[in-house]
Each structure stands twice: as structure tokens, then as C-alpha cells.
Design a protein around this motif. Sequence first.
Motif, PDB file in Angstrom:
ATOM      1  N   ALA A  88      -2.654 -45.436 -51.770  1.00 30.14           N
ATOM      2  CA  ALA A  88      -3.913 -45.624 -52.502  1.00 30.14           C
ATOM      3  C   ALA A  88      -5.083 -45.594 -51.531  1.00 30.14           C
ATOM      4  N   ILE A  89      -6.123 -44.859 -51.892  1.00 28.24           N
ATOM      5  CA  ILE A  89      -7.312 -44.753 -51.043  1.00 28.24           C
ATOM      6  C   ILE A  89      -8.563 -44.968 -51.878  1.00 28.24           C
ATOM      7  N   ARG A  90      -9.604 -45.467 -51.216  1.00 30.57           N
ATOM      8  CA  ARG A  90     -10.924 -45.585 -51.841  1.00 30.57           C
ATOM      9  C   ARG A  90     -11.847 -44.579 -51.161  1.00 30.57           C
ATOM     10  N   VAL A  91     -12.480 -43.697 -51.943  1.00 29.46           N
ATOM     11  CA  VAL A  91     -13.350 -42.661 -51.399  1.00 29.46           C
ATOM     12  C   VAL A  91     -14.686 -42.677 -52.122  1.00 29.46           C
ATOM     13  N   SER A  92     -15.656 -41.967 -51.560  1.00 26.61           N
ATOM     14  CA  SER A  92     -16.974 -41.840 -52.169  1.00 26.61           C
ATOM     15  C   SER A  92     -16.989 -40.685 -53.164  1.00 26.61           C
ATOM     16  N   LEU A 121     -16.674 -40.359 -46.240  1.00 20.86           N
ATOM     17  CA  LEU A 121     -16.107 -39.146 -45.667  1.00 20.86           C
ATOM     18  C   LEU A 121     -16.191 -37.997 -46.673  1.00 20.86           C
ATOM     19  N   ARG A 122     -16.429 -36.803 -46.166  1.00 27.15           N
ATOM     20  CA  ARG A 122     -16.480 -35.625 -47.030  1.00 27.15           C
ATOM     21  C   ARG A 122     -15.080 -35.179 -47.419  1.00 27.15           C
ATOM     22  N   ARG A 123     -14.122 -35.362 -46.523  1.00 20.64           N
ATOM     23  CA  ARG A 123     -12.759 -34.867 -46.740  1.00 20.64           C
ATOM     24  C   ARG A 123     -11.761 -35.903 -46.251  1.00 20.64           C
ATOM     25  N   VAL A 124     -10.738 -36.175 -47.055  1.00 22.25           N
ATOM     26  CA  VAL A 124      -9.712 -37.163 -46.728  1.00 22.25           C
ATOM     27  C   VAL A 124      -8.345 -36.518 -46.950  1.00 22.25           C
ATOM     28  N   THR A 125      -7.400 -36.805 -46.065  1.00 18.08           N
ATOM     29  CA  THR A 125      -6.059 -36.204 -46.153  1.00 18.08           C
ATOM     30  C   THR A 125      -5.019 -37.234 -46.568  1.00 18.08           C
ATOM     31  N   GLU A 175     -22.379 -41.585 -52.558  1.00 16.35           N
ATOM     32  CA  GLU A 175     -22.090 -40.195 -52.240  1.00 16.35           C
ATOM     33  C   GLU A 175     -21.252 -40.071 -50.967  1.00 16.35           C
ATOM     34  N   GLY A 176     -20.475 -38.994 -50.872  1.00 15.37           N
ATOM     35  CA  GLY A 176     -19.644 -38.757 -49.698  1.00 15.37           C
ATOM     36  C   GLY A 176     -20.470 -38.403 -48.484  1.00 15.37           C
ATOM     37  N   GLY A 177     -19.862 -38.521 -47.311  1.00 13.33           N
ATOM     38  CA  GLY A 177     -20.560 -38.244 -46.056  1.00 13.33           C
ATOM     39  C   GLY A 177     -20.358 -36.821 -45.594  1.00 13.33           C
ATOM     40  N   SER A 178     -20.786 -36.541 -44.366  1.00 16.02           N
ATOM     41  CA  SER A 178     -20.636 -35.207 -43.772  1.00 16.02           C
ATOM     42  C   SER A 178     -19.941 -35.337 -42.427  1.00 16.02           C
ATOM     43  N   ASN A 179     -18.787 -36.033 -42.423  1.00 13.81           N
ATOM     44  CA  ASN A 179     -18.112 -36.366 -41.179  1.00 13.81           C
ATOM     45  C   ASN A 179     -17.644 -35.143 -40.395  1.00 13.81           C
ATOM     46  N   GLU A 180     -17.298 -34.046 -41.083  1.00 13.68           N
ATOM     47  CA  GLU A 180     -16.773 -32.882 -40.370  1.00 13.68           C
ATOM     48  C   GLU A 180     -17.830 -32.306 -39.433  1.00 13.68           C
ATOM     49  N   GLN A 181     -19.075 -32.252 -39.888  1.00 15.66           N
ATOM     50  CA  GLN A 181     -20.131 -31.691 -39.067  1.00 15.66           C
ATOM     51  C   GLN A 181     -20.480 -32.618 -37.904  1.00 15.66           C
ATOM     52  N   VAL A 182     -20.566 -33.910 -38.178  1.00 14.46           N
ATOM     53  CA  VAL A 182     -20.966 -34.850 -37.136  1.00 14.46           C
ATOM     54  C   VAL A 182     -19.884 -35.013 -36.086  1.00 14.46           C
ATOM     55  N   ALA A 183     -18.611 -34.931 -36.502  1.00 18.44           N
ATOM     56  CA  ALA A 183     -17.505 -35.132 -35.561  1.00 18.44           C
ATOM     57  C   ALA A 183     -17.273 -33.923 -34.678  1.00 18.44           C
ATOM     58  N   GLU A 184     -17.867 -32.767 -35.009  1.00 14.35           N
ATOM     59  CA  GLU A 184     -17.585 -31.522 -34.299  1.00 14.35           C
ATOM     60  C   GLU A 184     -17.747 -31.603 -32.784  1.00 14.35           C
ATOM     61  N   PRO A 185     -18.777 -32.258 -32.231  1.00 15.69           N
ATOM     62  CA  PRO A 185     -18.931 -32.258 -30.779  1.00 15.69           C
ATOM     63  C   PRO A 185     -17.768 -32.863 -30.017  1.00 15.69           C
ATOM     64  N   PHE A 186     -17.009 -33.768 -30.649  1.00 15.77           N
ATOM     65  CA  PHE A 186     -15.911 -34.396 -29.935  1.00 15.77           C
ATOM     66  C   PHE A 186     -14.696 -33.488 -29.847  1.00 15.77           C
ATOM     67  N   GLY A 187     -14.582 -32.516 -30.769  1.00 14.10           N
ATOM     68  CA  GLY A 187     -13.419 -31.637 -30.770  1.00 14.10           C
ATOM     69  C   GLY A 187     -12.137 -32.396 -30.956  1.00 14.10           C
ATOM     70  N   ASP A 188     -12.190 -33.500 -31.689  1.00 11.31           N
ATOM     71  CA  ASP A 188     -11.027 -34.352 -31.857  1.00 11.31           C
ATOM     72  C   ASP A 188     -10.934 -34.765 -33.310  1.00 11.31           C
ATOM     73  N   PRO A 189      -9.852 -34.365 -34.037  1.00 13.14           N
ATOM     74  CA  PRO A 189      -9.760 -34.713 -35.448  1.00 13.14           C
ATOM     75  C   PRO A 189      -9.714 -36.206 -35.690  1.00 13.14           C
ATOM     76  N   GLU A 190      -9.299 -37.000 -34.684  1.00 10.45           N
ATOM     77  CA  GLU A 190      -9.275 -38.455 -34.857  1.00 10.45           C
ATOM     78  C   GLU A 190     -10.672 -38.990 -35.098  1.00 10.45           C
ATOM     79  N   ALA A 191     -11.677 -38.311 -34.546  1.00  9.71           N
ATOM     80  CA  ALA A 191     -13.047 -38.776 -34.706  1.00  9.71           C
ATOM     81  C   ALA A 191     -13.503 -38.697 -36.143  1.00  9.71           C
ATOM     82  N   GLU A 192     -12.875 -37.803 -36.947  1.00 17.43           N
ATOM     83  CA  GLU A 192     -13.293 -37.655 -38.333  1.00 17.43           C
ATOM     84  C   GLU A 192     -13.128 -38.949 -39.102  1.00 17.43           C
ATOM     85  N   ARG A 193     -12.092 -39.737 -38.767  1.00 16.37           N
ATOM     86  CA  ARG A 193     -11.813 -40.959 -39.500  1.00 16.37           C
ATOM     87  C   ARG A 193     -12.840 -42.035 -39.226  1.00 16.37           C
TER      88      ARG A 193
END
Length: 365
Positions: A230-234, A208-212, A303-321
Motif C-alpha cells: 500500500a502506498i500514499r501518492v499525490s 513524487l511524479r512517478r512511483v514504482t 499535486e504530484g512533484g517533478s522528482n525525475e527532473q530535479v534528481a537528474e544531476p545526481f545520476g542516481d535513481p535512489e535520489a528520486e525517492r
Amino acid sequence: MSSNDSTSPTLGRRTVLRLLGGAAVSTTALGGVADSARAQSGTDLDSWFAQTSNYEGVVDKTGSSTVTVTVGEQANGGAFGFGPAAVRVDPGTTVVWEWNGKGGSHNVAASDGSFESDLVGDSGHTFEHTFDTEGVYTYVCTPHETLGMKGAVVVGDAGGATATEAADSAGEGDSEASAESAGEGDVDLDAWFENTSNFDGVEGQTGLRRVTVEVGSQANGGAFGFGPAAIRVSKGTTVAWTWSGEGGSHNVVAEDGSFESDLVSAGDHTFEHTFEEAGTYTYACTPHETLGMKGAVVVTDDEGGSNEQVAEPFGDPEAERLGGIALAGTFGAMLASPALFGAFMWLKGEGGESAGETYPKEKSE
């Protein structure tokens, strides 16, 4: 043989999103793995569990008419395991998989297609299957298979000496704890989180590019926690800490001094830091550290992903995860599957104002 789910969740928008995410992983990874699993002829469990951290051999459960396996066991960098990973049972035994509600939505899917549960995240949900015929049955959680969330049921005398038998099933808890701590770098997270009530392993958020992370999560006797702890990220991921507005004033202070936020009490305040180097970063809320308000970010080399761009068509923040990789796989799968494409079109129609729009959207001049 028979199998059933004890509950039948209603198919909704978020359920479909999770199913699409699982389908993406299944399309990109499961196809090849399932065939290789069948090629094992139920014997080479060491190979099957090569990436499964909590596999310590086959646990002997013979002599019991019903055997329970936990879904969402702490393993593989989070709540991404079956516990025990492998069991031996007698022919005619019913195995009951019980969800603990951790690690998101999971399912139980046999490699040979002989049984499959719904994709569920609810604690207490159960799925059962009765094994009447001797053999070795491998299975996975479809969305988390690539993390190592795999299992096996050895029925009767199948498998022979090729699968290492567990010497003492009572030692499983210790082995799982050591597996969870392994690979966390030089930092002993178990010691760091010794007085932190909401530490329940490292939650996988890679790709994921961004994690909350929530600041002021309910823990340690009040709103004195980071959630998740605790989280594991790229590498290259930006972690955004968002204040809940509860528990008074909090801050986010790295133990090594690499980042530090202001001391704030207002809700919706955010602080961000991008992790460019692999390693384990521990941090705390200075006023409430003694209460156990601590956190950790484990950064991997990928390396981190680009989830924000790919998830955009769904218009749903849950899809980002779901992650960029899984969603990208979903789009590819839709081209080959009319059913998935139809589900995608249904989601667009449910999107309110976004229904009928085409993607990607043109940028305005």
C-alpha cells in the motif's frame, strides 16, 4: 547528559544523498519549528504533536533506569513514528531508541540541539541518551518531521497537567492501528489486507511524479505480493508496476475496474496508470488474490512533484525517492552552506562519466 550511537556507518555516496535530503527538509522546515519548540518551554505537548497520529498522551515509564523507544513505528501514514511518541521518565534515566528497519532512514534530533543520532536505516541500530535534568525535551526525525514524526521525553515532574497523561499504556497498539486506518477514505484497508502477509501500513510516497511497485514481491508464501502493498501518492502521480519475473503469471486489476494490466510472467514487464482523482484504489492479482496478493493506492489532493527532473544531476535513481521538494530545498541550501556545496561537488566527482559536466545539460538539437 550523555548520548551515543551504537554503530557508526561508513559515509558513502548513498549516505550523503540521504543526508542532503535531510538537510533540505531541515533547512526549509526545521529552522522555524525548532524555535517554536523551544518557545513551548516544555509544556505544550498537545501543540507539538498536533500533526502526529500516534500521540495519545504521555506514557508513564518512571521507575525504570532504561526505557526503549522504537524508531520507525507505524504512524503518520507509514513507518514514520516514534513509539511511544511521548514518555515520562525519572531524572538519570537512559532512553534507548531502537531502529526497526522500516520507513527508510531515520534519525533522532533534539529541538534544542542537546542530542542527535546518525541518519540510519538499519534494523537493530540503537542510539541512547541519559536525561539528568528535569524538563521536557522534544525531538524529531529530520527527514520525516513534516509527516509528523516527532517525539518527547518528559523528565521528572516537568510538563504538569498541560500534557494529557495516557490512561493505559497497554492500549497503545490499538490506538496506533486505528490511527493508521484513519483518513484512508471509505475503504477499510485492514479488512482488505486481512490475509496479505506483507501489508505493514501505508508507505508515504507523496510529492513524487512517478512511483514504482514490484509485481511478484516475496510475500504470502512465495513471490505473490505487491511491494509495497500500500502506498500514499499525490494526485497526478503515475504508478509503474514492474514485474520481477517470479511467481508465475501476474496481473494488476483494480477492484473498481478503473485499470487492468495483461496477465504476464516475464521479468521487467511494466504497466502504468496515472491517478488523477483523490481516493483509495484497491487492486489484486486475479490468479493469486486468494493467496493475499493485493495492493492499494491512496491518492491525496495535493499535486504530484517533478522528482525525475530535479534528481537528474545526481545520476542516481535512489535520489528520486527523496522527492522533488526535498531536493529542490537542497540546491537552495547549498547556495547558503559551503559544506553542502562541497558535498554536492563530491557527488558529481563520484559520478564517473558525469563528473565535470554542468547542469542543467543543454538539449541536443
